[in-house]
Motif scaffolding. Structure first.
Motif, PDB file in Angstrom:
ATOM      1  N   TYR A 137       5.345   6.605  -3.159  1.00 48.77           N
ATOM      2  CA  TYR A 137       4.215   6.628  -4.094  1.00 48.77           C
ATOM      3  C   TYR A 137       3.865   5.240  -4.640  1.00 48.77           C
ATOM      4  CZ  TYR A 137       1.162   7.846  -7.930  1.00 48.77           C
ATOM      5  OH  TYR A 137       0.081   7.914  -8.762  1.00 48.77           O
ATOM      6  N   ASN A 138       4.876   4.557  -5.172  1.00 49.69           N
ATOM      7  CA  ASN A 138       4.581   3.267  -5.819  1.00 49.69           C
ATOM      8  C   ASN A 138       4.227   2.161  -4.831  1.00 49.69           C
ATOM      9  OD1 ASN A 138       4.810   4.036  -8.539  1.00 49.69           O
ATOM     10  ND2 ASN A 138       7.024   4.146  -8.286  1.00 49.69           N
ATOM     11  N   ASP A 201      14.897   9.193  -3.755  1.00 51.90           N
ATOM     12  CA  ASP A 201      14.026   8.340  -4.580  1.00 51.90           C
ATOM     13  C   ASP A 201      12.555   8.571  -4.222  1.00 51.90           C
ATOM     14  OD1 ASP A 201      16.540   7.535  -5.148  1.00 51.90           O
ATOM     15  OD2 ASP A 201      16.228   5.394  -4.824  1.00 51.90           O
ATOM     16  N   GLU A 205       9.736   9.811  -6.996  1.00 51.47           N
ATOM     17  CA  GLU A 205       8.510   9.077  -7.356  1.00 51.47           C
ATOM     18  C   GLU A 205       7.286  10.005  -7.329  1.00 51.47           C
ATOM     19  OE1 GLU A 205       7.693   5.497  -5.143  1.00 51.47           O
ATOM     20  OE2 GLU A 205       9.188   4.354  -6.261  1.00 51.47           O
ATOM     21  N   LYS A 208       7.425  12.556 -10.203  1.00 53.20           N
ATOM     22  CA  LYS A 208       7.031  11.948 -11.481  1.00 53.20           C
ATOM     23  C   LYS A 208       5.503  11.835 -11.549  1.00 53.20           C
ATOM     24  CE  LYS A 208       8.136   7.917 -14.332  1.00 53.20           C
ATOM     25  NZ  LYS A 208       7.101   6.881 -14.161  1.00 53.20           N
TER      26      LYS A 208
END
Ligand code: A3P
Length: 320
Positions: A137-138, A201, A205, A208
């Protein structure tokens, strides 16, 4: 396409040497970039991620299907494609529906492969444009994160993901690869050295992002989708802005899409030929079940994965 990939690999060659490097499975090197591990020199690599970040331009009407590999990407691509394009193919003979002819990966391209194409589909695609990606995502390009487009994320029980990877990787016809046992692959998996890893992880992401704005990021699990596909499909259609009308539901359109995208149907459509060189169409359709890991993982392996999952997902409403 091959030439373009070579150019792209050259462009980032220098930069990559400065990143931390480890061994992924199949003897491949993996590089740490922005908190995640990426293999190099392929379509799904650190180079294509950087190229996507640098030059891909999102449009606010775009729809992105995001996953970790082996979490059901092929299935969710088919479902989203069928929902969004259902009016277009309403009156045609079902046998000429694209999903009854082509691999779903042909119907919904990956950003990672589009970026290396000479003539990308995104220049002349319909609206909304449909894309898929394994990029965390980031690490998605700013234009995707800022333009307010919708993202559908699907994850899956990490034990089934590992088993699916194990079969897929060992099936690829690439003479440079070394075959691996599931124990060896588990070792790489838990360290996170897998493409777009660590798995946990990646899930966190997107989870979130979905908690922060559920109207923009829909978080799904493969297992949930399996339990009651028709009702999940309705929710997915609403999220995408293509809700089913009462008339459509009464006319069985939802069930038709469930059938069209079913494992059995897609497996049959894709039983022959190669999707790309060395990747048979059939390699995307193995078993399509929940809980198949029981036949492959020892109690000890199960414990290792359960412990990490419990620790990483503590306090999050993620269940498989
Ligand atoms: P298995 O190896 O457990 O069978 P991806 O598409 O992300 O590569 O994931 C592949 C997994 O999704 C494989 O899991 C594959 O069989 C399963 N799959 C593919 N098409 C499916 C479908 N239409 N319905 C359910 N599962 C599907």
């Amino acid at each position: 396409e091959k030439e373009n990939l070579t150019l792209l690999l050259d462009r980032y060659k220098e930069k990559i040497t400065r990143f931390p490097r480890e061994k992924s499975w199949m003897g491949l090197d993996t590089y740490m970039y922005q908190g995640f591990w990426y293999i190099s020199k392929s379509a799904f690599s650190i180079e294509t991620t950087m190229a996507v970040q640098e030059s891909f331009q999102a449009q606010s009407t775009d729809i992105y299907i995001t996953t970790q590999p082996k979490c059901g990407t092929t299935w969710i691509k088919a479902l989203v494609f069928a929902i969004v394009n259902r009016t277009k193919y309403k009156n045609i003979n079902p046998s000429t529906h694209p999903l009854n002819i082509y691999n779903p990966h042909k119907c919904v391209p990956f950003l990672e492969t589009e970026i290396v194409r000479k003539v990308p589909t995104y220049g002349h695609a319909d609206s909304p444009r449909l894309f898929a990606s394994h990029i965390p995502y980031n690490a998605l390009p700013k234009s995707i994160l800022d333009s307010g487009c919708r993202l559908v994320y699907m994850c899956r029980n990490p034990k089934d993901v590992l088993v699916s990877w194990f079969h897929f990787e060992n099936k690829l016809k690439d003479r440079y690869r070394t075959q691996m046992t599931i124990g060896e692959m588990l070792d790489v998996y838990v360290k996170g050295f897998t493409p777009y890893g660590p798995y946990w992880d990646h899930v966190k992401e997107y989870h979130k992002a979905s908690s922060e704005d559920p109207t923009k990021v829909l978080f799904l699990t493969y297992e949930d989708m399996k339990v009651d596909t028709a009702s999940k499909l309705k929710r997915l259609a609403e999220f995408l802005g293509f809700p089913f009308t009462e008339e459509e539901v009464a006319n069985g359109v939802v069930d038709e899409i469930v059938m069209l995208c079913s494992f059995e149907n897609l497996k049959d459509v894709n039983k022959n030929g190669d999707f790309r060189k060395g990747i048979p169409n059939g390699s995307f359709f193995r078993e399509g079940k929940v809980g198949g890991w029981r036949n492959y993982l020892t109690n000890e392996m199960t414990q290792i994965l359960d412990d990490i999952t419990m620790e990483k997902f503590q306090g999050l409403d993620i269940s498989f």
